[in-house]
Structures are given as C-alpha cells and as structure tokens.
Design an enzyme around this catalytic site. Sequence first.
Site, PDB file in Angstrom:
ATOM      1  N   CYS A  77       0.836  -1.204   0.000  1.00 30.38           N
ATOM      2  CA  CYS A  77       0.000   0.000   0.000  1.00 30.38           C
ATOM      3  C   CYS A  77       0.877   1.264   0.000  1.00 30.38           C
ATOM      4  O   CYS A  77       1.579   1.521  -0.967  1.00 30.38           O
ATOM      5  CB  CYS A  77      -1.008  -0.033   1.149  1.00 30.38           C
ATOM      6  SG  CYS A  77      -2.331   1.173   0.945  1.00 30.38           S
ATOM      7  N   HIS A 178      -3.890  -4.885  -0.148  1.00 33.77           N
ATOM      8  CA  HIS A 178      -3.428  -5.423   1.140  1.00 33.77           C
ATOM      9  C   HIS A 178      -3.511  -6.951   1.105  1.00 33.77           C
ATOM     10  O   HIS A 178      -4.588  -7.502   1.345  1.00 33.77           O
ATOM     11  CB  HIS A 178      -4.303  -4.890   2.278  1.00 33.77           C
ATOM     12  CG  HIS A 178      -4.077  -3.458   2.577  1.00 33.77           C
ATOM     13  ND1 HIS A 178      -3.094  -3.020   3.438  1.00 33.77           N
ATOM     14  CD2 HIS A 178      -4.683  -2.349   2.104  1.00 33.77           C
ATOM     15  CE1 HIS A 178      -3.111  -1.701   3.498  1.00 33.77           C
ATOM     16  NE2 HIS A 178      -4.066  -1.268   2.693  1.00 33.77           N
ATOM     17  N   GLU A 180      -2.561  -8.935   3.302  1.00 40.25           N
ATOM     18  CA  GLU A 180      -2.892  -9.404   4.656  1.00 40.25           C
ATOM     19  C   GLU A 180      -4.389  -9.288   4.956  1.00 40.25           C
ATOM     20  O   GLU A 180      -4.862  -9.825   5.958  1.00 40.25           O
ATOM     21  CB  GLU A 180      -2.060  -8.635   5.697  1.00 40.25           C
ATOM     22  CG  GLU A 180      -2.509  -7.226   6.030  1.00 40.25           C
ATOM     23  CD  GLU A 180      -2.169  -6.157   4.993  1.00 40.25           C
ATOM     24  OE1 GLU A 180      -2.463  -4.979   5.259  1.00 40.25           O
ATOM     25  OE2 GLU A 180      -1.619  -6.485   3.914  1.00 40.25           O
TER      26      GLU A 180
END
Length: 196
Positions: A77, A178, A180
């Site tokens: 990001c 992202h 994650e």
Amino acid sequence: MNVTIIKYNAGNIYSVDYALKRLGITPVITADPELIRKADKVIFPGVGEAFTTMEYLKAHQMTDLICGLKQPVLGICLGMQLMCRYSEEGNADCLGIFDVDVKRFIPQRHEDKVPHMGWNTITDLKGGLFSPALENQFVYFVHSFYVPLNEATAATTEYILPFSASLHKDNFYATQFHPEKSGSVGEQILKNFLNL
C-alpha cells in the site's frame, strides 16, 4: 526463516504480523538497521500520508537502508507508493526504487468514489508474487492515490482507469492492495513472497 517488518510511523504493521503468523512465520518488527539487513525477507507495510512518512524515514536514516537492501523486499500500500520516485500526496520526493510518480485519483463520473475501497480483481500478472491461478482473483484495496501503468507493473487493476496493482524490479516487490486483508488469495501471495 527470518522475516523482518520495518517499524516506522505507519499503520497496518500488526495485521501483516498476524497474517504471517497464520502462515507459521513469526516476524521481527524492528527499526534496527542491522536486523533489517540480516533478514531473509523484509516487509515494508504502510497506511498513512506520503510526505509525513518520507520525512520520518529521512529523519531516522532509513531511506538509504531500504534502497540498499539485497534480499526480497515487499512494499504494501503506502509502502509501494513510497518506493516510487515522487508522490502527489504532499508533493513528496520518495525512495525512487521504481521510476514512476504516484498520482491522485480524479473521479470521472458521479459513481467514482475516492478512496478506492473494497474488493477488485488483479490481471496481467507477471513475476514471482503471482501464480497463473491468481489471474482475475479479488484482493482488497484502500487508497486515494495510484501508480500508473509502467515497465515495472506486475499486476493491473481498473478503477476509474487502469493502474498498477503490483510492481516488481530486481529484489523489490510491491502491492497496492493489502495481501494481509485479502483472504486466501492474499495468503497465497504472501506465501509466494516467502518462497522467493
């Protein structure tokens, strides 16, 4: 495997930490240059504002450290945007690993909302983060600035216009989305990074 997450004044470090722990890796979260240089893999996450964050990195002598890393490095990001040459966010001169400028999304139609937030697909995948099965899979984005398509583009997403969802050059990898927060697809991308 020794994985380091660079600790600096940007958010989402702990969500990356949890995602790696789900994969059986306990990363070291540190700003110690020696530990960062010695790691097998380095992750440079980020949620925040480009100019302020670059000022922090300069004040803490972290710019040359990051640019000089030789092992695989993953920017996420804001981390990806800071790896570029310049950002329109705060008119920030960035790290210059990728020779491209970060632009602000300009809505073209009434339904174009900024920030670009939510799930979108990745296409035209290239490089070590992506296996062919990930083509057209959905990942999670939250951003108001984007990296235009360029020679380092490793994945493309379209929102308002086509932009770089991922970049790759030498040992530097980066995602605008992202991983994650992108479920099993993001987990696979993190695994691919750990296996580089």
